[in-house]
Design a protein around this motif. Structure first.
Motif, PDB file in Angstrom:
ATOM      1  N   LEU A 305      30.876  42.098  40.266  1.00  0.00           N
ATOM      2  CA  LEU A 305      31.081  42.119  38.823  1.00  0.00           C
ATOM      3  C   LEU A 305      32.126  41.074  38.460  1.00  0.00           C
ATOM      4  O   LEU A 305      33.258  41.134  38.953  1.00  0.00           O
ATOM      5  CB  LEU A 305      31.549  43.503  38.369  1.00  0.00           C
ATOM      6  CG  LEU A 305      30.592  44.663  38.662  1.00  0.00           C
ATOM      7  CD1 LEU A 305      31.206  45.976  38.175  1.00  0.00           C
ATOM      8  CD2 LEU A 305      29.236  44.439  38.004  1.00  0.00           C
ATOM      9  N   PRO A 306      31.789  40.118  37.603  1.00  0.00           N
ATOM     10  CA  PRO A 306      32.752  39.071  37.243  1.00  0.00           C
ATOM     11  C   PRO A 306      33.821  39.581  36.289  1.00  0.00           C
ATOM     12  O   PRO A 306      33.611  40.557  35.555  1.00  0.00           O
ATOM     13  CB  PRO A 306      31.874  38.016  36.564  1.00  0.00           C
ATOM     14  CG  PRO A 306      30.733  38.796  35.995  1.00  0.00           C
ATOM     15  CD  PRO A 306      30.482  39.921  36.952  1.00  0.00           C
ATOM     16  N   GLU A 307      34.962  38.921  36.281  1.00  0.00           N
ATOM     17  CA  GLU A 307      36.052  39.288  35.380  1.00  0.00           C
ATOM     18  C   GLU A 307      35.645  39.161  33.916  1.00  0.00           C
ATOM     19  O   GLU A 307      36.213  39.805  33.037  1.00  0.00           O
ATOM     20  CB  GLU A 307      37.277  38.400  35.659  1.00  0.00           C
ATOM     21  CG  GLU A 307      37.886  38.586  37.042  1.00  0.00           C
ATOM     22  CD  GLU A 307      38.619  39.921  37.191  1.00  0.00           C
ATOM     23  OE1 GLU A 307      38.969  40.513  36.144  1.00  0.00           O
ATOM     24  OE2 GLU A 307      38.820  40.357  38.332  1.00  0.00           O
ATOM     25  N   GLU A 308      34.630  38.313  33.653  1.00  0.00           N
ATOM     26  CA  GLU A 308      34.204  38.082  32.262  1.00  0.00           C
ATOM     27  C   GLU A 308      33.652  39.338  31.600  1.00  0.00           C
ATOM     28  O   GLU A 308      33.491  39.377  30.373  1.00  0.00           O
ATOM     29  CB  GLU A 308      33.161  36.967  32.210  1.00  0.00           C
ATOM     30  CG  GLU A 308      33.696  35.566  32.415  1.00  0.00           C
ATOM     31  CD  GLU A 308      33.966  35.255  33.887  1.00  0.00           C
ATOM     32  OE1 GLU A 308      34.528  34.179  34.159  1.00  0.00           O
ATOM     33  OE2 GLU A 308      33.615  36.079  34.753  1.00  0.00           O
ATOM     34  N   LEU A 309      33.342  40.361  32.390  1.00  0.00           N
ATOM     35  CA  LEU A 309      32.892  41.613  31.788  1.00  0.00           C
ATOM     36  C   LEU A 309      33.941  42.167  30.817  1.00  0.00           C
ATOM     37  O   LEU A 309      33.608  42.854  29.851  1.00  0.00           O
ATOM     38  CB  LEU A 309      32.620  42.652  32.880  1.00  0.00           C
ATOM     39  CG  LEU A 309      31.187  42.770  33.405  1.00  0.00           C
ATOM     40  CD1 LEU A 309      31.115  43.768  34.551  1.00  0.00           C
ATOM     41  CD2 LEU A 309      30.229  43.173  32.292  1.00  0.00           C
ATOM     42  N   ALA A 310      35.207  41.877  31.082  1.00  0.00           N
ATOM     43  CA  ALA A 310      36.289  42.384  30.239  1.00  0.00           C
ATOM     44  C   ALA A 310      36.269  41.771  28.846  1.00  0.00           C
ATOM     45  O   ALA A 310      37.003  42.222  27.956  1.00  0.00           O
ATOM     46  CB  ALA A 310      37.640  42.130  30.908  1.00  0.00           C
TER      47      ALA A 310
END
Length: 601
Positions: A305-310
């Motif tokens: 899961l990439p940090e960009e999910l945030a």
């Protein structure tokens, strides 16, 4: 002379006469149709449409040969043209070309309710019904659609689900006023590019076909709000779909997609992409989902899961069940609106099974603690920690525009919390897991910006009418309280899309909710609701999710099946006998279809 008098009007041979066969369509029904302009012949076992139906407005009725009466009810010459003809639930094998004798029809309904019709073809004369607005031909055996249908300039709704269509004529692009097109459950392998000319379309269903690609022209449908392409063989989605600027719901489950589509559709709220072959979530695709509230990615092959999910600040529900995820980024806990995070069936390491079982709130709390530990380890004790150790999390207030006072078991929210949010455009408030018995009055200070409020897991026994002053509210979470009703003033919340009322004490469906036409999600599970009014639910045209599980429903009204906007209907755990548990287990579509089949004709 006989001792017995002969009765005046007795037919002595009556027992020997052959009775007249009963008419397929009772004369009284035809007589009423001449007055009302509507004729319902559903469920009469017809194998063909009687000729006197086609000639209803042409041949003089029997009254014309009898004594003329001038009473209003007997003026046969004042008949009304037939504008609505219902022929569902019969055994029709064909329609006569004489259908052209009913040019005033606005609705021709051949929709299955109880038994399949058997239509394998349609007459070309359908093209002469230029007033036709709805043409419903579902659950038949049509293998093709005559091009004449594509000349119906006033057609608004064309439903052809559950047929044997392998192709759609290129001329379908001429239906410029069409707002609904349902081609689901057919044998389509491709769509004509002319579909892109249906500029008035708002809803298009293509699920359960054999489509391996979508035409680029779909991107021209700037008014479509719902696109259902689930259960096909799609390996990709054309980038041109970014032109669907009004798109709110996108269904792509059960295909062969290897990546999420990159669709910067500004109105997109719900993306269902489960049961595909997605392995990697890329930043470019996620950046396009800035307005998404529901993202379903279950049963894929996602590993990381990439940090960009945030960055998905509007996300309320994220389903990642049954993937290959081994670790969770702590940044997930920064999602301000995330209420449901599903992770079952993943080989997660470093997170105890007991923690997962506690639910989303505890898991996010754990992840926030990891952020704090990482920040302390990296920058030492003088660095700002996340979340703040103080009474107020200033990072969330300034950066995320979120005001929190969670899990304090407090009877009220301290003034210091609200003071810290002064002059900030707070969009989200979370005061869950306390002992609040009343609506915090200082929430009204945030009326100009507040869109999301969470007062779940408190002790509220009533919902203050003051909440209706927060005109920008789109989400309200009041689960696990002691509520029995909602104030009537809530009908004025003109932007409300989602309300969560699970685990309260409602004995009936809240009256105010019937009047909030913007509602998309209503969660009423685990209450004591004894019934709902389907005719009023049908007026909630945007309602897609309705949770009535674990209530006291003794029966489910068949008319609930007419709420066609519903994509998720939860009825488990109620004491009704029908529909049977086996049907409920099949999911929403099966339940709605069953309910429609039970509607009296």
């Amino acid at each position: 002379m006989s001792h017995f008098k002969r009765a005046g009007n007795v037919d002595s041979l009556a027992g020997f006469r052959t009775p007249k066969p009963e008419a397929a369509v009772p004369y009284g029904l035809l007589k009423a149709a001449r007055k009302s302009g509507q004729l319902n012949l559903s469920g009469r076992g017809l194998t063909e449409v009687p000729q006197n139906v086609y000639r209803l407005n042409i041949d003089d009725p029997a009254e014309a040969q009898e004594n003329v009466s001038f009473r209003g009810s007997d003026r046969w010459w004042e008949q009304t043209d037939l504008t609505k003809l219902l022929l569902s639930s019969n055994q029709l094998t064909q329609l006569s070309e004489d259908i052209k004798l009913l040019p005033a029809l606005t609705i021709l309904d051949l929709f299955l309710q109880l038994h399949d019709n058997q239509l394998s073809s349609l007459p070309s004369a359908l093209g002469e019904l230029q007033e036709l607005q709805q043409l419903r031909l579902s659950h038949n055996k049509l293998s093709s659609l005559p091009t004449e249908v594509c000349s119906l300039n006033n057609l608004r709704s064309l439903t052809l689900q559950q047929n044997l269509l392998e192709t759609v004529p290129e001329e379908i692009g001429e239906l410029g006023n069409l707002t609904e097109l349902d081609l689901s459950n057919n044998l389509l392998k491709h769509l004509p590019s002319s579909v892109g000319r249906l500029s008035a379309l708002r809803k298009i269903s293509l699920c359960h076909n054999k489509l391996s690609s979508l035409p680029d022209g779909l991107g021209q449908l700037a008014n479509v709000k719902l696109l259902d392409c689930s259960h096909n063989q799609l390996t990709d989605v054309p980038v041109s779909l970014a032109g669907m600027l009004a798109l709110q719901q996108l269904y792509l489950q059960h295909n062969k997609l290897r990546r999420l589509p990159q669709l910067p559709a500004p109105a997109l709220r719900e993306v269902f992409a489960g049961n595909n072959q997605v392995e990697l979530l890329e930043a470019e695709q996620l950046s396009c989902l800035s307005a998404v509230t529901l993202l379903e990615l279950r049963d894929n092959k996602i590993r990381n899961l990439p940090e960009e999910l945030a960055l998905l600040l509007t996300l309320t529900r994220l389903d990642l069940s049954n993937n290959d995820i081994s670790t969770l980024p702590a940044s997930l806990s920064l999602l301000p609106n995330l209420k449901v995070l599903l992770l079952e069936g993943n080989p997660l390491r470093g997170i105890r099974r007991e923690l997962l079982a506690k639910g989303t709130s505890d898991l996010l709390k754990y992840l926030r603690g990891r952020i704090k530990e990482e920040a302390e380890g990296a920058a030492g004790p003088t660095a700002m920690t996340l979340p703040s150790e103080g009474l107020v999390n200033t990072h969330n207030i300034k950066t995320l525009k979120m005001l929190e006072y969670i899990d304090k078991q407090a009877a009220s929210v301290p003034d210091e919390v609200f003071d810290a949010a002064a002059h900030q455009a707070i969009t989200s408030v979370n005061f869950s897991r306390n002992q609040l018995t009343a609506f915090p009055p200082r929430l009204l200070e945030l009326h100009s910006s507040l869109s999301d409020i969470n007062l779940g897991f408190n002790r509220l026994s009533c919902c203050s009418a003051d909440i209706c002053s927060l005109q920008k509210l789109t989400h309200i979470d009041l689960r696990n309280n002691q509520l029995t009703d909602l104030p009537s003033e809530m009908k004025n919340l003109s932007k409300l899309r989602c309300i969560v009322l699970n685990h309260n004490r409602f004995s009936s469906f809240p009256e105010a909710l019937y009047q909030i036409v913007t509602l998309e999600t209503v969660m009423l599970g685990n209450n004591q609701v004894g019934g709902v009014d389907p005719s009023r639910l049908m007026q909630l045209l945007s309602l897609s999710t309705l949770d009535l599980s674990n209530n006291d429903l003794l029966n489910v009204p068949p008319e609930l099946g007419l709420c066609t906007s519903l994509r998720c209907l939860s009825l488990e755990g109620n004491p009704f006998r029908t529909p049977r548990a086996a049907i409920v287990a099949k999911g929403t579509n099966a339940v709605l279809e069953y309910l429609r089949s039970r509607i009296p004709t």
